[in-house]
Scaffold this motif. Structure first.
Motif, short mmCIF file in Angstrom:
data_model
loop_
_atom_site.label_atom_id
_atom_site.label_comp_id
_atom_site.label_asym_id
_atom_site.label_seq_id
_atom_site.Cartn_x
_atom_site.Cartn_y
_atom_site.Cartn_z
N PHE A 95 23.12 25.30 32.98
CA PHE A 95 22.23 24.21 32.63
C PHE A 95 21.48 24.67 31.38
N ALA A 96 21.98 24.24 30.23
CA ALA A 96 21.45 24.82 28.99
C ALA A 96 21.19 23.76 27.92
N HIS A 97 20.40 24.13 26.96
CA HIS A 97 20.11 23.21 25.85
C HIS A 97 21.28 23.15 24.88
N TRP A 98 21.47 21.97 24.33
CA TRP A 98 22.60 21.74 23.45
C TRP A 98 22.20 20.87 22.28
N GLY A 99 22.57 21.33 21.10
CA GLY A 99 22.29 20.51 19.93
C GLY A 99 23.46 20.56 18.97
N GLY B 39 13.80 21.86 24.02
CA GLY B 39 14.10 23.27 23.87
C GLY B 39 14.99 23.47 22.66
N GLU B 40 15.62 24.64 22.60
CA GLU B 40 16.50 24.93 21.47
C GLU B 40 17.91 25.15 21.94
N CYS B 41 18.84 24.60 21.20
CA CYS B 41 20.26 24.76 21.53
C CYS B 41 20.61 26.26 21.58
N VAL B 42 21.26 26.64 22.66
CA VAL B 42 21.62 28.03 22.88
C VAL B 42 22.60 28.54 21.82
N PHE B 43 23.37 27.64 21.25
CA PHE B 43 24.42 28.05 20.32
C PHE B 43 24.01 27.94 18.86
N THR B 44 23.27 26.87 18.56
CA THR B 44 22.97 26.61 17.15
C THR B 44 21.49 26.77 16.81
N GLY B 45 20.64 26.85 17.83
CA GLY B 45 19.21 26.95 17.58
C GLY B 45 18.56 25.63 17.20
N LYS B 46 19.36 24.58 17.11
CA LYS B 46 18.81 23.27 16.76
C LYS B 46 17.97 22.73 17.92
#
Length: 509
Positions: free
Chosen positions: A454-458, A490-497
């Motif tokens: 369950f993570a943030h995604w951008g 929050g911030e995307c775990v992969f892109t920081g967006k």
RNA sequence: CGGGGCGUAGCACAGCUUGGUAGUGCGCCUGGUUUGGGACCAGGAGGUCGUAGGUUCGAAUCCUAUCGCCCCGACCA
């Protein structure tokens, strides 16, 4: 005599989950592979489950205003061409009918009459139902049009697995047309809700209702909603979908109507479906190392009575007691229907019969023998407990207690599945953690690992594709309701967006 | 369609390397003994060893092709 294994299914889930699944389907006598590539024979116990699913869902569809109809199996190829995204999505998996007659040639039957326009065997019916809707809809007064079809469809898949992915499968497909986008979206969400309820209350499977990302969307849809279940190898399985099709299909098929304002307008359509895949989902969600566990509400037989007849002279009395108990139980109802009870009086060893029903997953097994007749007792064994775990209950009051026992099994299964999902759902806030969560420790033979992240995604669609290539993980859905739906920035775990909410990642079927 | 594995009795498999014409367990049938339990003993039925070619006196076994199945990937309800 060799000691029998502790459990009926080998290998166990932990040893080899895919093989366990196949063994369970066979041991429960639900289906088998047929001589036709990718197509299965659904046997009575499997089909009985489908009939239960069918009748209960059908009642829910009727209750929400839908009517059943039936459309042709064959679809002119030209219909498919009308919606660009749709063709692209389904073209490679269509079975095509090009001839209409066979002739005997050198002892072999060969096709002879070539069709002027080939047909495809429906992979789904949006196009042909759309063509019918175009004829049926003239005015806003004809809307909404709420239709469902129970049918078989065919998708020429590369790799098939009983119930989970077969070339031919049974399903229901709802197709509706509406006056406004709001009405169509409301319908889409309503049926999404019906699926969530059905899975939870009838199949005892908790699901995450959510929306698909663009990459996972139905070909031709504007929005696709899904209910995602977790099965016991911690993978996700899409158990039902509901699509908002916008005006894409109505423009392609010409579903036009005269509006209240006197304008020609294209209708707004939806489609939604569940398939025999639900059966595979149910097996993998609830099954154990002794076989299937049927949730009572959908079990084709809810109570099995096993006569124990060790002596010839007491046999008749035992059988009579079994039949009497059966009719008492049959007179009881469970969720508004008479309880489905079967006396298994086949001339087989008691142990053999007992294990057969365990493997099939009948919720309750009752045993009556001569000693029970004397004591007025019945041995009661629940499928959600160990095979040898029996409880002796008083015969006279047993029938009246069956509904509550069945309900407690039903509730227990849902609780167990929910606990399993929660144990294997994790909030993840760093890429390293994400990677390690989804990386098996044994590359050669991956063990059961991961779960729902369950993570943030951008990220973009490309980022999503990269993720799938690298880790075999996809975004299962963006939760739209339920306990895992929370709006929290929050911030995307992969892109920081920046990200407005967490989404669900998992490996999937 | 790529990578790996496998096709021998209804099911699960052995035999194949070192060719000699098929075996085990479960299941099935019959008889008997058992009986709160996935029973035991005896007898029996059942296979042109996926298919087609080839090598050979002889092929389940060696060679070639082909079809199918399973697992992993790509595709997907």
């Amino acid at each position: 005599m060799a000691k029998q294994p502790q459990n009926a299914i080998s290998p166990t889930r932990a040893e080899d989950f895919p093989e366990w699944y196949q063994q369970v389907v066979r041991a429960a006598d639900m289906a088998e592979n047929s001589e036709v590539r990718g197509c299965m024979v659904i046997k009575p116990w499997g089909y009985g489950l489908w009939e239960r699913i069918q009748s209960q869902l059908d009642a829910m569809f009727k209750a929400t205003g839908h009517k059943n109809a039936y459309f042709p199996l064959l679809i002119p190829v030209s219909y498919l061409e009308k919606e660009a995204a749709h063709v692209e999505g389904f073209a490679t998996e269509c079975a095509v009918v090009t001839h209409h007659r066979l002739e005997l040639k050198d002892g072999k039957m060969v096709p002879s009459g070539e069709l002027t326009e080939p047909f495809v065997i429906r992979p789904t019916s949006e196009t042909i139902i759309g063509a019918a809707f175009a004829r049926w809809v003239q005015s806003y007064r004809d809307l909404p049009l709420l239709i469902n079809q129970w049918a078989n469809v065919m998708r020429w898949e590369m790799r098939t697995r009983l119930f989970l992915r077969t070339a031919e499968f049974l399903w229901q497909e709802g197709h509706t047309a509406h006056e406004t986008p709001e009405d169509a979206m409301e319908e889409t969400r309503k049926m999404h809700g019906v699926y969530e309820t059905f899975l939870r209350e009838h199949l005892a499977i908790p699901v995450i209702p959510g929306e698909k990302t663009e990459a996972e969307r139905f070909p031709g849809a504007l929005n696709t909603f899904t209910v995602e279940a977790m099965v016991q190898d911690r993978k996700a399985i899409q158990a039902g979908t509901s699509h908002f099709l916008g005006q894409n299909f109505s423009k392609a098929a010409g579903i036009e109507f005269e509006s209240r304002a006197g304008q020609r307008e294209f209708a707004w359509t939806t489609s939604w479906g569940v398939s025999t895949r639900l059966i595979g989902t149910l097996i993998m969600a609830h099954g154990d190392d002794d076989g299937v566990i049927m949730p009572p509400r959908v079990a084709p037989t809810q109570v099995v009575i096993l006569p124990v007849t060790p002596k010839e002279d007491t046999k008749a009395a035992v059988l009579e007691a079994c039949d009497k108990l059966a009719s008492e139980i049959r007179a009881q109802s469970f969720h508004g229907e008479p309880i489905l009870v079967e006396v298994d009086d086949r001339d087989l060893g008691g142990g053999v019969k007992n294990w057969e029903w365990i493997k099939k997953g009948a919720p309750l097994r009752l045993e009556i023998g001569p000693r029970d007749l004397e004591k007025g007792s019945v041995a009661v064994a629940r499928r959600d407990r160990a095979p040898k775990d029996k409880e002796f209950l008083e015969a006279g009051s047993l029938a009246g207690r069956i509904p509550e026992i069945l309900q407690s099994i039903q509730d227990g299964l849902l609780e167990r599945a929910l606990a399993f999902r929660n144990e294997n759902t994790k909030r993840i806030d760093s890429m390293e953690e994400f990677r390690s969560y989804f990386t098996p420790s044994n590359e050669e033979k991956p063990e059961i690992h991961g779960g729902f992240a369950f993570a943030h995604w951008g990220g973009s669609a490309e980022d999503e594709e990269r993720l799938q290539k690298e880790l075999k993980v996809t975004i299962r859905c963006i939760p739209t309701s339920g306990d895992l739906c929370e709006e929290e920035a929050g911030e995307c775990v992969f892109t920081g967006k920046p990200s407005a909410r967490r989404v669900v990642f998992a490996k999937s079927y």
